[in-house]
Design an enzyme around this catalytic site. Structure first.
Site, PDB file in Angstrom:
ATOM      1  N   ASP A 189      -6.711   8.744   3.937  1.00  0.00           N
ATOM      2  CA  ASP A 189      -7.816   9.444   4.575  1.00  0.00           C
ATOM      3  C   ASP A 189      -9.143   9.004   3.955  1.00  0.00           C
ATOM      4  O   ASP A 189      -9.254   8.856   2.734  1.00  0.00           O
ATOM      5  CB  ASP A 189      -7.619  10.950   4.389  1.00  0.00           C
ATOM      6  CG  ASP A 189      -8.670  11.765   5.099  1.00  0.00           C
ATOM      7  OD1 ASP A 189      -8.747  11.675   6.334  1.00  0.00           O
ATOM      8  OD2 ASP A 189      -9.407  12.512   4.417  1.00  0.00           O
ATOM      9  N   GLU A 192       6.028  -2.466  -6.415  1.00  0.00           N
ATOM     10  CA  GLU A 192       7.137  -2.251  -7.344  1.00  0.00           C
ATOM     11  C   GLU A 192       8.352  -1.655  -6.643  1.00  0.00           C
ATOM     12  O   GLU A 192       9.472  -1.736  -7.159  1.00  0.00           O
ATOM     13  CB  GLU A 192       6.713  -1.307  -8.465  1.00  0.00           C
ATOM     14  CG  GLU A 192       5.627  -1.843  -9.383  1.00  0.00           C
ATOM     15  CD  GLU A 192       5.165  -0.778 -10.368  1.00  0.00           C
ATOM     16  OE1 GLU A 192       5.840   0.285 -10.443  1.00  0.00           O
ATOM     17  OE2 GLU A 192       4.136  -0.993 -11.034  1.00  0.00           O
TER      18      GLU A 192
END
Length: 554
Positions: free
Chosen positions: A220, A269
């Protein structure tokens, strides 16, 4: 031959779609606004368990992923975009156990889950902010926000001239005399992203939800985190009219990209191709492309496209500029027509052009729906990823006559800001023909639904040839059956009459007639799908006004 369907490819488990590398490049992602999607407990407010119960519907619709608007613990001053605890679910929506079950069930259905992240500001009930207020001037916690002394003899004037997006000053004075910055509502103080603790906190929040199994984040106000050094005055021109159209000291600052390069390392990751999607209002699509460079975010919403009128020349210009801007950074284009902040496109296109994305009149309903269906087929034929907003597959219009006393959009209660009519696109969607909330839940709904919505419900449209719901299902089935349709980064424009867009992508041809009159064009092969009644004779095709058709030329 108005509508032809194709069986969707199997979508039985996330393991199946996990084999689709770079799935996000051509994904169709469905936005769920939790409070308005499905209510499981009859309190009139949608919830996570309600969403969970409707996952088979979303799978059958044919989307690839679901983006959930905020469901975090929040005082709800701005419908959950004022977050009090980023690691908790607001009780009105359920619990963390409900979130976990929703993520697991979505994966079992072959759907990915993208959650909203709100990093520009917190709630004023966030623990940091409450403590900063309690400790007073000089508190180290105030450095995690933008607290400043005021101007004037007694500090009675705001520190600068910035205005809130919701109207009025972007500053609120607290009892001890200092002011704090809030680009949105006063209940949404902006974080100071120059402070290392803010970055630490959001790295932790990212890992929390990634460990829960989410597949990505919609960010956002992704363009708003970093402010210009010194918080300089903007000047006397109308700031609100410039939002998204000009360089602003509080939006789209170059320093924001260091944040996203840091976040990308965390995301990479995790296995399973997790993604970031930016809500970034920028002056140009070229500036938007900066957010999706290879080491930053994966996608950014294309607000330039969303804001374009139903006009062939304007649409072609935005399509070309978008594809050209994304090509150098290797990112997919994204396309969107509606969301929770703008007038639904079935109403927007029912009104005269040039009114913007906040429209207060119903317009000509039949015209708006016809254009909306055509615009959807055009969007789904373009290379890249597409976003759908809940209920658009039913052809829902905005509700433009909500009584003032039921409105909850904070912009409605502030002068000179946004129009404050976002509630009209947030009315709970209808599932059944009958009932106090048309199947939304066992009770009523938090915003009143029009009496005609029973006939727009899923039940009323399901299995009905020519319905808007079946048009969407057929379009998504064709798109899934033709993997090259969403892939790629170019279109080959074809000669077409004025007011008509025509392009080829391999053996696929899309023709969109944006005029109000029928046109005759070459028949490009076998009609795959059309938003209106296309007829063919002697190698030519007659495409009605405000209609899009798809052909397979081989």
């Amino acid at each position: 031959m108005s509508q032809h369907s194709a069986d969707p490819a199997p979508n039985t488990a996330l393991a199946t779609v996990a084999g689709h590398r770079d799935w996000w490049r051509d994904a169709v992602i469905y936005q769920v606004y939790p409070r308005s999607f499905a209510d499981s407990d009859g309190d009139g407010m949608g919830d996570l368990e309600g969403i969970r119960s409707r996952l088979p519907y979303l799978r059958a619709l044919g989307v690839d992923a679901v983006w959930l608007s905020p469901f975090y613990a929040s005082p709800q001053a701005d419908a959950g975009y004022d977050v009090a605890d980023y690691r908790a679910v607001d009780p009105m929506f359920g619990s963390l156990l409900d979130a976990d079950a929703l993520i697991r069930d979505a994966h079992a259905e072959g759907l990915r889950i993208i959650v909203d992240l709100v990093p520009n500001h917190s709630s004023d009930q966030y623990e940091w902010f409450k403590r900063a207020l309690a400790e007073g001037p000089g508190s180290p916690l105030r450095n995690r926000y933008h607290f400043r002394p005021g101007k004037g003899v007694d500090g009675e004037l705001p520190p600068n001239d910035w205005e809130s997006v919701f109207g009025g000053p972007a500053w609120t004075r607290v009892p001890d005399g200092e002011w704090y910055l809030h680009l949105f509502a006063p209940e949404q103080p902006d974080f100071n992203w120059e402070h290392p603790a803010v970055g630490d906190e959001f790295r932790s929040i990212l890992r929390f939800w990634l460990d829960m199994g989410v597949d990505g984040f919609r960010i956002d106000v992704a363009h708003g985190l970093v402010k210009a050094a010194g918080l300089p005055d903007l000047g006397t021109h109308d700031q609100l009219k410039l939002l998204g159209n000009d360089v602003m000291p509080f939006f789209d600052q170059d320093g924001v990209h260091a944040v996203y390069r840091d976040w990308r390392k965390i995301l990479d990751e995790y296995a399973g191709e997790k993604i970031f999607v930016a809500e970034a209002w920028t002056p140009t699509v070229e500036r938007t492309a900066n957010y999706v460079r290879p080491d930053e975010l994966h996608q950014a919403f294309n607000f330039q496209y969303l804001s374009t009128d139903w006009d062939a020349e304007e649409l072609r210009r935005v399509i070309d500029r978008t594809l050209e801007a994304m090509r150098p950074v290797g990112a997919p284009a994204t396309w969107v027509l509606s969301n929770h902040d703008v007038t639904r496109h079935a109403t927007r296109f029912a009104n005269p052009p040039g009114l913007g994305t906040q429209i207060r009149t119903a317009g000509e309903r039949e015209l708006g729906l016809r254009r909306a269906r055509a615009a959807t087929l055009l969007m789904l034929a373009l290379p890249g990823s597409a976003y759908l907003y809940q209920g658009e597959e039913l052809g829902l219009p905005d509700v433009v006559d909500l009584p003032d006393e039921v409105r909850q959009d904070p912009a409605y209660f502030r002068s000179a800001g946004q129009d404050g009519f976002r509630d009209g696109c947030r009315v709970p969607i209808p599932w059944t023909r009958e009932g106090s909330s048309y199947g939304f839940g066992p009770g009523g709904s938090w915003l009143p639904q029009p009496s005609v919505w029973g006939e727009l419900s899923v039940q009323a449209q399901q299995g009905v040839p020519g319905s808007t719901l079946e048009l969407y299902r057929s379009a998504l089935a064709v798109r899934r059956a033709r993997p090259d349709l969403g892939a790629g980064e170019t279109v080959e424009w074809l000669r077409a009459p004025e007011g008509v867009l025509a392009f080829r992508r391999g053996d696929f041809v899309c023709v969109a007639n944006t005029t109000g009159e029928p046109v005759t064009i070459p028949a490009y092969g076998r009609v795959l799908l059309a938003s209106g009644e296309v007829t063919e004779a002697d190698g030519e095709a007659r495409v009605p006004g405000d209609t899009t058709a798809w052909w397979a030329s081989a």
